[in-house]
Scaffold this active site. Structure first.
Site, PDB file in Angstrom:
ATOM      1  N   GLN A 260      70.778  57.986 117.280  1.00  0.00           N
ATOM      2  CA  GLN A 260      71.118  56.933 118.045  1.00  0.00           C
ATOM      3  C   GLN A 260      72.350  56.606 118.455  1.00  0.00           C
ATOM      4  O   GLN A 260      73.656  57.341 118.046  1.00  0.00           O
ATOM      5  CB  GLN A 260      70.545  56.450 117.470  1.00  0.00           C
ATOM      6  CG  GLN A 260      71.913  55.743 115.958  1.00  0.00           C
ATOM      7  CD  GLN A 260      71.308  54.364 114.534  1.00  0.00           C
ATOM      8  OE1 GLN A 260      70.020  53.370 115.051  1.00  0.00           O
ATOM      9  NE2 GLN A 260      72.306  54.485 113.319  1.00  0.00           N
TER      10      GLN A 260
ATOM     11  N   TYR B 207      75.522  43.629 107.840  1.00  0.00           N
ATOM     12  CA  TYR B 207      75.730  43.868 109.171  1.00  0.00           C
ATOM     13  C   TYR B 207      76.872  43.102 110.447  1.00  0.00           C
ATOM     14  O   TYR B 207      77.706  43.144 110.710  1.00  0.00           O
ATOM     15  CB  TYR B 207      74.423  43.674 110.172  1.00  0.00           C
ATOM     16  CG  TYR B 207      73.556  44.818 110.396  1.00  0.00           C
ATOM     17  CD1 TYR B 207      73.656  45.697 110.798  1.00  0.00           C
ATOM     18  CD2 TYR B 207      72.518  45.118 109.107  1.00  0.00           C
ATOM     19  CE1 TYR B 207      73.022  47.078 110.961  1.00  0.00           C
ATOM     20  CE2 TYR B 207      71.497  45.523 109.104  1.00  0.00           C
ATOM     21  CZ  TYR B 207      71.915  46.776 109.988  1.00  0.00           C
ATOM     22  OH  TYR B 207      71.571  48.629 109.925  1.00  0.00           O
ATOM     23  N   GLN B 208      77.298  41.951 109.291  1.00  0.00           N
ATOM     24  CA  GLN B 208      77.923  40.757 109.401  1.00  0.00           C
ATOM     25  C   GLN B 208      79.795  41.707 109.783  1.00  0.00           C
ATOM     26  O   GLN B 208      80.479  41.934 110.559  1.00  0.00           O
ATOM     27  CB  GLN B 208      78.163  39.952 108.801  1.00  0.00           C
ATOM     28  CG  GLN B 208      80.488  39.626 108.931  1.00  0.00           C
ATOM     29  CD  GLN B 208      79.884  37.753 109.004  1.00  0.00           C
ATOM     30  OE1 GLN B 208      78.969  36.696 109.186  1.00  0.00           O
ATOM     31  NE2 GLN B 208      80.769  37.202 110.260  1.00  0.00           N
TER      32      GLN B 208
ATOM     33  N   HIS C  52      66.914  43.107 111.872  1.00  0.00           N
ATOM     34  CA  HIS C  52      66.629  43.110 110.445  1.00  0.00           C
ATOM     35  C   HIS C  52      66.982  41.875 109.482  1.00  0.00           C
ATOM     36  O   HIS C  52      67.087  42.053 108.162  1.00  0.00           O
ATOM     37  CB  HIS C  52      68.381  43.400 110.262  1.00  0.00           C
ATOM     38  CG  HIS C  52      68.157  45.067 110.624  1.00  0.00           C
ATOM     39  ND1 HIS C  52      68.113  46.080 110.441  1.00  0.00           N
ATOM     40  CD2 HIS C  52      69.202  45.429 111.855  1.00  0.00           C
ATOM     41  CE1 HIS C  52      68.778  47.315 110.866  1.00  0.00           C
ATOM     42  NE2 HIS C  52      69.342  46.842 112.162  1.00  0.00           N
TER      43      HIS C  52
ATOM     44  N   ARG D 157      66.393  51.665 101.582  1.00  0.00           N
ATOM     45  CA  ARG D 157      66.900  52.288 102.129  1.00  0.00           C
ATOM     46  C   ARG D 157      68.236  53.460 101.001  1.00  0.00           C
ATOM     47  O   ARG D 157      69.226  52.741 100.429  1.00  0.00           O
ATOM     48  CB  ARG D 157      68.178  51.564 103.208  1.00  0.00           C
ATOM     49  CG  ARG D 157      68.845  53.254 104.010  1.00  0.00           C
ATOM     50  CD  ARG D 157      69.580  52.040 105.148  1.00  0.00           C
ATOM     51  NE  ARG D 157      69.696  53.007 106.727  1.00  0.00           N
ATOM     52  CZ  ARG D 157      70.707  53.034 107.545  1.00  0.00           C
ATOM     53  NH1 ARG D 157      70.497  51.723 107.676  1.00  0.00           N
ATOM     54  NH2 ARG D 157      70.951  54.136 108.135  1.00  0.00           N
TER      55      ARG D 157
ATOM     56  N   HIS E 118      61.640  38.410  97.630  1.00  0.00           N
ATOM     57  CA  HIS E 118      62.876  36.572  97.786  1.00  0.00           C
ATOM     58  C   HIS E 118      62.116  36.455  96.967  1.00  0.00           C
ATOM     59  O   HIS E 118      61.328  35.986  95.995  1.00  0.00           O
ATOM     60  CB  HIS E 118      63.163  36.551  99.475  1.00  0.00           C
ATOM     61  CG  HIS E 118      63.440  38.106 100.134  1.00  0.00           C
ATOM     62  ND1 HIS E 118      62.897  38.651 100.104  1.00  0.00           N
ATOM     63  CD2 HIS E 118      64.839  38.251  99.919  1.00  0.00           C
ATOM     64  CE1 HIS E 118      63.064  39.240 100.899  1.00  0.00           C
ATOM     65  NE2 HIS E 118      64.315  39.000 101.303  1.00  0.00           N
TER      66      HIS E 118
ATOM     67  N   GLU F 231      80.287  42.826  67.463  1.00  0.00           N
ATOM     68  CA  GLU F 231      79.121  42.539  67.125  1.00  0.00           C
ATOM     69  C   GLU F 231      78.377  41.330  66.300  1.00  0.00           C
ATOM     70  O   GLU F 231      78.133  40.702  65.872  1.00  0.00           O
ATOM     71  CB  GLU F 231      78.628  44.061  66.175  1.00  0.00           C
ATOM     72  CG  GLU F 231      78.533  45.282  67.032  1.00  0.00           C
ATOM     73  CD  GLU F 231      78.441  46.116  65.874  1.00  0.00           C
ATOM     74  OE1 GLU F 231      77.912  45.457  64.436  1.00  0.00           O
ATOM     75  OE2 GLU F 231      77.938  47.301  66.258  1.00  0.00           O
TER      76      GLU F 231
END
Lengths: 725, 725
Positions: free
Chosen positions: A141, A253-254, A404, A429, A455, A655
């Site tokens: 890409q 993505y930020q 996205h 992914r 969600h 424990e």
């Protein structure tokens, strides 16, 4: 536009240095003309010395491998893909190492690598493994091509002075000019976007413009192909970040978007300081850096929308952003972040940061409760972050976030005691792992990860918000109605209309600090107003091992059905169906060293579904995770009241166990006048009444009777306790 | 026997101090008469100072809570259970704190607590929540009562000199004497066992004997109720540890058992040094301490048999054992362990350890490849540990391990790159968590965790070894035939006869270091000789996310059947069935930042089953984990050849991937004369032939032809490479 003489201040070290007239071959991007640095200076500050050592090792290892510039064949993760990625890193590192050390071998290596690319590049057509609308030349890409160029042009800039005129002409004519041309006019459909792919392309083209002295490239980069400002870097700065520095695609993505923004901004600042790019739009770049960091827990980004959940602040983009942000802001909290990262960059900003950290100037980063409005005008909802000690609640009331984005309006996440506890799946992914769809997004990203049922949000009739159409989602954002940050109580209230036709839902998430509790309670009030009877599902994706279901279960121990047919439901195995009792129903689980009880108020006609991901997943593409779904059938209006209570301690070393059972006796809900009243009663007799008025006006006063008790409060939320705090 | 005058050397600090005639009220157990210590001495060494601070905080918190000695009602994990546990810790800590600091408030608190117990204890009968054959008085099982007494008697010993004669008489008559009597003659069926429950009882009774000056208790503790030496502490030392210091129940119980052994041994050493208890049986106690540590990876115990997988060296038993072991051995490797633990004990041994660590005397603990024979005579098989860098392979060829043993003959585990990769489920238990069967072992411990199919071992006709009868298992142990530890190749070969009638199986596990690999390969050769056609299953419990199955799959995407009806099979959902192809079949998964390919050689009639735990688990008692099963139907003799190859690197920070696909082209197996030959061929043309002779004699020479190539080697294993290393 003219390329101005370079103004450069090696901040902190050489603050007064202004260099009016450089040689035309002096670097114009990241490294100052004063370099190389004396060796004792490069080794004085551990973070810088360490980065230098790592870069030397990486480049020397690449040098030993020799020049490998393979013909591009593979998708993400494949050998040629990875080799080209290694090469741009090596070009960048070799350039910086040459500038820092003056050692010619680095420059020669970068030169040879670049010359090999100048031979490879010219005849390349669209990549053979391309899929989608923006094929690259070197990569599948064009986004990756732009990234390649952002790094490579900096490497070239750093070593340019060592090259002959002929070599420079060759590289510029055969490699950099064609690449910048391809990335701009060669793909107008990408270059003109208001999107991170276009930011990478802008940065690549613009930085190339500065280095080549090519005004046209710089202008295109800043103002778009048409140079009318309707696209390009400045327009991206206007539109891609919200007024609070939130990037609409979400934190993953930020982070990714940040690098071309800060790298290109730094280049602009160096070459055209009069643009005051860091002051642009009220200092949006520094806000964006700060906001990126605020969108993390224990250093890991909240995995909203398409996001790899293993992504942390330990990433190249944030090394650059933190160094540049610190150089601009001198915020000593950023030094703590750099310390957590354990890494910095080989630039003047990295050197300054390493020095100040070595001198002990760091302060804790001011992680805070805060409201981050979404949208260029701040009117596309918000992400509300509620923090208390080791607990962080994220209310995702933001806009769709483009392609996205997930269908997760008013969803929420919770972290507590170091663990992700109420989760978001993130993206389906396996990044760059060839065996998994070439490392790209998996089909399950659409069929599961983006769907509403994946969600912690309302699902109507087993379909997703906006019918699963993100472009429709872009037109309808939630409204953040209230955000309260008081010492003992924090509230986010938001409303969503139109995620489903005729359905409006409003959700308040409340973080309640109470006496004798190691962590705040979280109250969740979700009210739905519909127009016709429908099925309402409210999933809770919890993380941990289920210990106890406080309601009768009808199990499917030998034959688990699949919950539904589509919209994510086809991926859920049903473990058991439960019926709520007349009082509240609870589920207790353990995560790490703490117990959690989730308590729900439901009518007896409701169902509680315990399910697990993994159905219809023949390729084992999904992680297998539990979910609890509250289901109401054939209702028009409904109110979901839930309370999550952290309690007790499990100590595997000693424990010992304390308070493995809930300390709460019960939960009650009443609707009175124009307010919701939730009563929490503890086993020890304490009670707490939380009132949430429909009116979110902070100045409005409310008076009601709760049983015989008159209650009065001002603003959206009132809190009343007996025997408490 | 007479109680001798106390000889005590505060090792290292006061080595020459010998105190011949103490006051009759001077401590006889852990703290020397020279204490209290000067404050500057207690604070000089961080590990000791830190332990002191933590103990002060814990005791002061307990003091603020007041004296809480509830009537015993709850099973493990319940409030009264946990309170009594807190109390014995507080008694012990308060005693030590008083001895270290001289602060009377600690002694007074311990006194008040003890007096409350002297009131509670006398009328108690069997615990109301008891289940099983050994009910306690204070706790649901008498084991916990013994633990209580081991701690409490040390607390009492430390503060005894502050009490009036009347108080001492009261405590001894109403509490300590009755408890020691109950734990010995009151439960002969437990006290006479050769088992860790009896060790705790012996230690409790014997230490009480020293403090009370009661020879009878000491004699019972050392030589059993009958004082004939057929039971008791010395007999336990003879029988419970193997010649190599391995405890037959496995590492989890080895750790647990260690505390009463070392604590009582220390008491014996202090009171009767002429017994030379630490030299007993060729220094078995020190061997046991060292072996416990060798049975860990990254600080966590191998979860063999009934074991909590979250159990690490950060536990009270090991704090004591490391301090006592260091005092006896001066092994500087133990200092590294203490540093990892971050904790020590408030005894002279803890002080010495903290001092030497502060002085930098630590050395890396010598983790090694080693063979730990099982059985008092070393003839009950062995646990073989093969180590190479960050990889550890455990071959569990040991005996049954009594009631906590699993049916897992010749099973194995693998750790690599910091992760558990080929796993053992451990115990099905949520320790002390009341909601889960009162914190006791779950029914699924029997129905799943102990069964053969829950392990990486051969299962015949879907039944477990010894028909699931551990008492039968006690009579039949594997035989360790070979253990080779060469620089590039490590081998464990063992054989099991009689786990199934008429079936003999032999397994070689080989750790192979090869060129250009970050981690060794693991070759697994398992040969079965049966008498009649049967179904052979070989499960591999792998940890990680499946990336690629290199064989055709018939999936069950919407309706997963259960694999079987009993013996653990009822807990497995079938995800898919695969058919092996004509060549080797492979499965690739990712765990952490590394890829793993498991390669199998199977006939085409075989089946490969991909399954997951969780069926028939209506209470969600099991963790859900994947398993791959190689299945052969209706065969009499069979050979399973498998190869596990770690490869490549996934870097989530840099988003880079290398070698996500196997580097191996194929695997071949041939049987020639009396040897097995396995050929590994790499994609780059290298080959490696591994020869394993049936004869495990290290001196025997073997000559065969492999194709046209003559191969000759000496001993069990030969390794031949082309283009390699």
């Amino acid at each position: 536009m003219e390329i101005k003489p370079i103004l450069f201040g090696l901040i902190g070290l050489l603050t007064s240095a202004v260099h009016a007239a450089q040689s035309p071959l002096a670097p114009v991007l990241l490294t100052p003309n004063e370099w190389p640095l004396p060796a004792e200076q490069t080794m004085a500050y551990p973070l810088f010395a360490d980065a230098l050592l790592r870069a030397r090792m990486a480049v020397e290892s690449a040098q030993r491998d020799g020049i490998k510039v393979p013909y591009p064949t593979d998708p993400g993760g494949g050998p040629s893909h990875e080799q080209h990625k290694r090469n741009y890193r090596a070009l960048y590192d070799a350039g910086l190492l040459y500038r820092i050390s003056g050692e010619r071998a680095y420059a020669d290596y970068a030169r040879d690598l670049l010359l090999a690319y100048a031979e490879l590049y010219p005849p390349l057509g669209p990549h053979p493994a391309a899929s989608g609308s923006a094929p690259g030349r070197l990569f599948w890409q064009s986004l990756n091509d732009a990234v390649w160029l952002v790094y490579a042009i900096q490497g070239y800039d750093a070593i340019r002075a060592t090259l002959s005129l002929q070599q420079r002409q060759l590289l510029e004519a055969k490699l950099f000019r064609p690449m910048a041309t391809f990335l701009s006019e060669g793909q107008p459909q990408t270059f003109g976007l208001i999107h991170n792919h276009a930011t990478w392309a802008s940065a690549a083209v613009g930085m190339t413009g500065y280095v080549l002295g090519e005004t046209e490239f710089v202008e295109r980069a800043l103002k778009g192909l048409e140079k009318d400002g309707n696209s390009g870097f400045l327009r991206q700065l206007d539109l891609l970040f919200s007024t609070d520095g939130y990037y609409s695609e979400g934190p993953y993505y930020q982070r990714y978007a940040l690098l071309p923004f800060v790298a290109f901004a730094q280049a602009i600042e160096l070459n055209e300081p009069q643009r005051q790019i860091f002051a642009y739009r009220d200092g949006i770049l520094l806000k964006a850096i700060n906001t990126s960091i605020q969108l993390t827990y224990n250093g890991y980004f909240f995995p909203l929308n398409d996001a790899m959940p293993d992504k942390s602040l330990r990433t190249d983009e944030l090394y650059q952003a933190v160094a540049i942000g610190y150089a601009q802001s001198q915020n000593p909290g950023l030094l703590s972040i750099a310390r957590w990262q354990g890494h910095t960059v080989l630039t003047p900003e990295g050197l300054q940061l390493a020095r100040d950290l070595a001198e002990g100037q760091q302060r804790p980063f001011p992680f805070a409760s805060l409201l981050l409005r979404d949208g260029a005008k701040g009117d596309q909802g918000a992400v509300a972050v509620l923090r208390s000690g080791e607990q962080t609640l994220v209310a995702k009331n933001s806009g769709q976030g483009m392609g996205h984005g997930h269908f997760d309006k008013l969803s929420w996440l919770l972290y507590d005691n170091g663990q992700a506890l109420v989760t978001d799946y993130g993206a389906a992914r396996f990044l760059n792992i060839e065996a998994k769809n070439g490392g790209r997004y998996l089909p399950e990203n659409d069929s599961w990860a983006k769907q509403s049922v994946a969600h912690n949000t309302l699902v109507v009739n087993q379909s997703s918000h906006f019918g699963g159409d993100w472009k429709l989602g872009e037109t309808l954002a939630p409204e953040q109605l209230a955000f309260i940050d008081e010492p003992l109580t924090r509230v986010s209230t938001a409303e969503m209309k139109g995620a489903y036709p005729g359905v409006r839902f409003r959700r308040s998430l409340v973080q309640l600090e109470v006496a004798d509790s190691d962590a705040p309670l979280v109250l969740d009030l979700l009210r739905v107003d519909g127009e016709q009877p429908a099925q309402y599902d409210l999933p809770l994706h919890y993380a941990g091992h289920l210990l106890d279901a406080g309601f009768p279960l009808q199990s499917h121990p030998t034959n688990r059905p699949v919950l539904g047919q589509a919209n994510g439901y086809q991926h859920l195995w049903v473990d058991a169906i439960g019926q709520p009792g007349p009082n509240d129903s609870s589920l207790t689980w353990i995560n790490g060293e703490r117990f959690y009880t989730y308590r729900m108020l439901l009518p007896e006609s409701a169902q509680l579904i315990l399910a697990e991901t993994g159905a219809n997943d023949p390729n084992f593409n999904l992680r297998r995770q539990p979910v609890l779904i509250q289901r109401l059938n054939a209702v028009t209006d409904a109110t979901f009241v839930s309370l999550l209570e952290p309690h007790g301690h499990y100590d595997p070393d000693a424990e010992t166990v304390s308070a493995s059972r809930s300390r709460i006796k019960g939960l009650r809900y009443t609707r009175q006048a124009d307010a919701d009243l939730i009563t929490i009663e503890w086993l020890d007799g304490r009670t707490l009444v939380l009132a949430l008025a429909d009116d979110t006006d902070a100045g409005a006063t409310h008076r009601i009777k709760h049983g015989a008790t008159p209650l009065a409060w001002t603003g959206h939320m009132g809190r009343f306790e007996t025997n408490g705090l």
